[in-house]
Write a protein that holds these residues in place. Sequence first.
Motif, PDB file in Angstrom:
ATOM      1  N   GLN A 130       1.059   4.521  -3.065  1.00 40.91           N
ATOM      2  CA  GLN A 130       0.619   5.905  -2.835  1.00 40.91           C
ATOM      3  C   GLN A 130       1.223   6.844  -3.874  1.00 40.91           C
ATOM      4  OE1 GLN A 130       1.892   6.318   1.333  1.00 40.91           O
ATOM      5  NE2 GLN A 130      -0.256   6.359   1.919  1.00 40.91           N
ATOM      6  N   PRO A 131       0.403   7.771  -4.410  1.00 39.64           N
ATOM      7  CA  PRO A 131       0.961   8.760  -5.329  1.00 39.64           C
ATOM      8  C   PRO A 131       1.822   9.766  -4.565  1.00 39.64           C
ATOM      9  CG  PRO A 131      -1.307   9.319  -4.818  1.00 39.64           C
ATOM     10  CD  PRO A 131      -1.029   7.988  -4.148  1.00 39.64           C
ATOM     11  N   ARG A 132       2.667  10.470  -5.292  1.00 39.70           N
ATOM     12  CA  ARG A 132       3.588  11.356  -4.581  1.00 39.70           C
ATOM     13  C   ARG A 132       2.890  12.551  -3.938  1.00 39.70           C
ATOM     14  NH1 ARG A 132       7.405  14.152  -9.243  1.00 39.70           N
ATOM     15  NH2 ARG A 132       5.926  15.735  -9.912  1.00 39.70           N
ATOM     16  N   THR A 133       1.673  12.814  -4.312  1.00 37.34           N
ATOM     17  CA  THR A 133       0.942  13.871  -3.598  1.00 37.34           C
ATOM     18  C   THR A 133       0.602  13.459  -2.175  1.00 37.34           C
ATOM     19  OG1 THR A 133      -1.148  12.926  -4.343  1.00 37.34           O
ATOM     20  CG2 THR A 133      -0.220  14.714  -5.679  1.00 37.34           C
ATOM     21  N   THR A 134       0.688  12.164  -1.880  1.00 39.40           N
ATOM     22  CA  THR A 134       0.115  11.646  -0.635  1.00 39.40           C
ATOM     23  C   THR A 134       0.986  10.514  -0.096  1.00 39.40           C
ATOM     24  OG1 THR A 134      -2.048  12.184  -1.655  1.00 39.40           O
ATOM     25  CG2 THR A 134      -2.088  10.918   0.387  1.00 39.40           C
ATOM     26  N   PHE A 135       2.196  10.881   0.293  1.00 37.86           N
ATOM     27  CA  PHE A 135       3.136   9.902   0.852  1.00 37.86           C
ATOM     28  C   PHE A 135       2.939   9.756   2.356  1.00 37.86           C
ATOM     29  CE2 PHE A 135       6.934  10.633  -2.346  1.00 37.86           C
ATOM     30  CZ  PHE A 135       6.348   9.760  -3.252  1.00 37.86           C
ATOM     31  N   ALA A 136       2.870   8.514   2.847  1.00 36.25           N
ATOM     32  CA  ALA A 136       2.990   8.283   4.289  1.00 36.25           C
ATOM     33  C   ALA A 136       4.467   8.089   4.605  1.00 36.25           C
ATOM     34  CB  ALA A 136       2.209   7.047   4.716  1.00 36.25           C
ATOM     35  N   HIS A 174       0.830  -1.211   0.000  1.00 35.31           N
ATOM     36  CA  HIS A 174       0.000   0.000   0.000  1.00 35.31           C
ATOM     37  C   HIS A 174       0.863   1.260   0.000  1.00 35.31           C
ATOM     38  CE1 HIS A 174      -3.114   2.895   0.686  1.00 35.31           C
ATOM     39  NE2 HIS A 174      -2.484   3.306   1.761  1.00 35.31           N
ATOM     40  N   ASP A 176       1.125   9.240   8.879  1.00 38.97           N
ATOM     41  CA  ASP A 176       1.225  10.665   8.523  1.00 38.97           C
ATOM     42  C   ASP A 176       1.274  10.760   7.000  1.00 38.97           C
ATOM     43  OD1 ASP A 176       3.668   9.312   8.513  1.00 38.97           O
ATOM     44  OD2 ASP A 176       4.846  11.048   9.080  1.00 38.97           O
ATOM     45  N   LEU A 177       0.418  11.578   6.450  1.00 35.87           N
ATOM     46  CA  LEU A 177       0.328  11.712   4.998  1.00 35.87           C
ATOM     47  C   LEU A 177       0.694  13.129   4.600  1.00 35.87           C
ATOM     48  CD1 LEU A 177      -3.087   9.858   4.556  1.00 35.87           C
ATOM     49  CD2 LEU A 177      -0.848   8.990   3.867  1.00 35.87           C
ATOM     50  N   ARG A 178       1.604  13.237   3.645  1.00 36.15           N
ATOM     51  CA  ARG A 178       1.978  14.592   3.193  1.00 36.15           C
ATOM     52  C   ARG A 178       2.437  14.551   1.741  1.00 36.15           C
ATOM     53  NH1 ARG A 178       5.766  13.099   6.855  1.00 36.15           N
ATOM     54  NH2 ARG A 178       4.776  14.302   8.498  1.00 36.15           N
TER      55      ARG A 178
END
Lengths: 247, 247, 247, 247
Positions: free
Chosen positions: A229-235, A225, B239-241
């Motif tokens: 994640q796309p790079r706009t929304t990295f955990a 998962h 944490d998502l960023r």
Amino acid sequence: MAPKALAVIAGVGPGTKEQGASIARRFAKEYSVVVLSRNPENFDPVVQEINSSGGQAIGISTDVADAKSVNSAFDEIAKKFPDSPLAATIFNSGGGFARKPFLELTEKEFSLGFEAQAKGAFYIAQRALPLFLEAKEKLTHPPTLIFTGATASVKGSANFAAFATGKFALRALAQSLAREFGPQGIHVSHAIIDGVIDIPRTKAWVFEHEDAKLSPDAIADSYWHLHTQPRTTFAFELDLRPYIEKW
Amino acid sequence: MAPKALAVIAGVGPGTKEQGASIARRFAKEYSVVVLSRNPENFDPVVQEINSSGGQAIGISTDVADAKSVNSAFDEIAKKFPDSPLAATIFNSGGGFARKPFLELTEKEFSLGFEAQAKGAFYIAQRALPLFLEAKEKLTHPPTLIFTGATASVKGSANFAAFATGKFALRALAQSLAREFGPQGIHVSHAIIDGVIDIPRTKAWVFEHEDAKLSPDAIADSYWHLHTQPRTTFAFELDLRPYIEKW
Amino acid sequence: MAPKALAVIAGVGPGTKEQGASIARRFAKEYSVVVLSRNPENFDPVVQEINSSGGQAIGISTDVADAKSVNSAFDEIAKKFPDSPLAATIFNSGGGFARKPFLELTEKEFSLGFEAQAKGAFYIAQRALPLFLEAKEKLTHPPTLIFTGATASVKGSANFAAFATGKFALRALAQSLAREFGPQGIHVSHAIIDGVIDIPRTKAWVFEHEDAKLSPDAIADSYWHLHTQPRTTFAFELDLRPYIEKW
Amino acid sequence: MAPKALAVIAGVGPGTKEQGASIARRFAKEYSVVVLSRNPENFDPVVQEINSSGGQAIGISTDVADAKSVNSAFDEIAKKFPDSPLAATIFNSGGGFARKPFLELTEKEFSLGFEAQAKGAFYIAQRALPLFLEAKEKLTHPPTLIFTGATASVKGSANFAAFATGKFALRALAQSLAREFGPQGIHVSHAIIDGVIDIPRTKAWVFEHEDAKLSPDAIADSYWHLHTQPRTTFAFELDLRPYIEKW
């Protein structure tokens, strides 16, 4: 047809081989997989299993705490998969564990935490990151570097000086790489595995509840998962523990 | 045929409706969905969209910071879906935001952080948790309660006294519930959304990189991933960023 | 002769009166001291003791969770000490404690954590900070606002939803004020008291080691140390616990 | 007359000598002081100053990252002060600092963070702790081991992989020792120095405010305060920063 992208699973030792195997299996659904371990018996079963069920996998005997060994492994990967972009690398070492009163700890035992964790991760990251930067335009998902942490990554318990220094150091490295390479489109993550993983080695540790141990497959699903994640929304960080765990 | 399970998305306000809509859309792929918002214009579009594309959704006008309103919403849910087990509840409120020098903050503005965040979450959790305990044997995935946090959940910045007290309090509640209800098989999670979400309201905030904002759909995918984790392997916090975010 | 500077000790309740008394005693060595408590029996003994041993102290009946009560207390302080600059304010409330399964917690009990902790601190800080800004040039040490935290300030344990939300919120407020008023020369600190304080109320709690409880006088010494730090070298947070404490 | 107790200040290098000197001066008010540094020019001035103003100090040329060197230093201390109980040891190393893009970092530079910080601290702690256990009944204050941390102890910034791994590892060690030796009456602390210290080397770094740098003497006062805490009330960690610092 474009060659499949690659995933490298590093640090698959006696205590982490089943976890590494689960990760390899999960990533092998989409990628060619390379498993690195000092001892072939830690990767042979999963490599065979993946190849015989239609996937593609190889194992390379590698000591992740040794620069030469890591470099020769990546050289071999480049030869075997000259056109495959590197999509993911998982650093999953369990090395350097020692539980001892501090005054009984030898210098060698103390250093091993750092050597097996942070330094191994350093070697792997120095080889993987340039490949990620090169590959990133060719991939479906942002290239992903995941480090496996533990309770000892955020808590220095009594008698854990060696392992905690290694795991804290590994987390520092993960944070530093996330902040440096995130803006370059590389996804760097750190997973805190807070509990006992359900593998043959821990069979004897019986808990009141039968499902009190982490599932290696479920950990692998979470790693996958993270990778998607796309790079706009990295955990950056997630903590995984059994529902029954005290924390 | 057994009725579909339910997901309740609460706290969908002017600033969070697109995020709430993405979560509703994602969970509607498997569940009937209930969206709670004070103002129907915050849920009408997504409810129509889900229903017209083969899913099932309703909206209920609800003020999550008001006990009576929350209770009447859950009473209505019980009437409309008498046989549907509750599978997931997402608390996604953006209320209580105020950015002001501390000495200009009124008592009412200060309290609003707590009211909209922690107290809203309290009302929702008190209704959702008994339903989860009742439903847990009937569900594919462990029942899941997710709280949406923010940078202000872990950092009390200057001029953020109101919002940070609310978000810190919400995180405390999430931790406490995770520790109490995790061992009962309920998955409680807290997501730290650290960055600007890409929604119409933030269109005007232009960054150097065009994809510098969090994707509401990708956040929803992560929430769905949390929901599908087996109870052996619960994540409490992630944490998502955006890749480009300074942190 | 210039009038002595002032210290205000707020939030001295049934469970915190001895701790408040120790702080009052310590600050009374240099300052006139005002002790705020709802019930005069919580401050009468220490006020008498300080006055009879050459110091200067008064008590004012105050409910720190009530805006009017806090405001009238500060009005009275201004009348009684018209020329005394405010040097230190300690917010030491123990209110809002409730240990209960979440589903048995009433709305009122839940809110009390926030009311007694964060909101009380809000009222006190809104009155103290303008006085600090006015006084700062006249003082030997930077004016200091100290908030007393607890284990529950950083950990939301099972059955602690009410108290932890209050204590997390208080810490958020402390951080926000430190970041806003630090650069204006005000020292804002947060102390995490992680353990049982050795006071009459905890006499019955017997530990294996006889000195397993925190000393109220030693806590007061640490608060005084924080107060004496120059503005080049402010500590924001320190954690205090007995040597024998598990953490 | 009983011989004075001893304090050992270790890790006094080119960038930390003034800070080490301030600590030495502060502890020399009560104790005989031993300063360890590779280069005598880092300790000669403060040793002379202490001796010529009525205190007692010696310097010993020591490389704290070298086991033999640390061991021979402690052997020499035992010879010079055969009857002095060890009261405090401060590990204050600034070594291993490197600020570089990760892919330019050599293995040696990367390892130096760990060697200079965690391994140096390991050597020092292995010699100091047995002396503390032996001395603890003879001392006024609990024997105290303080480690100096930095921003990099809790944040792995971009380009700080080497230093942050070292400082995270040092903090892990400090936590582990605090949890193991605290219950034995030894006070182990970790101070996070978050900002620039005001020393000749940082003269050129001009800030908008003239007192924007940490005072070495004020840091020393806080270390002394930690040392004087009774074992009922130990602080493990405190963060020190200039009032003007962004954090």
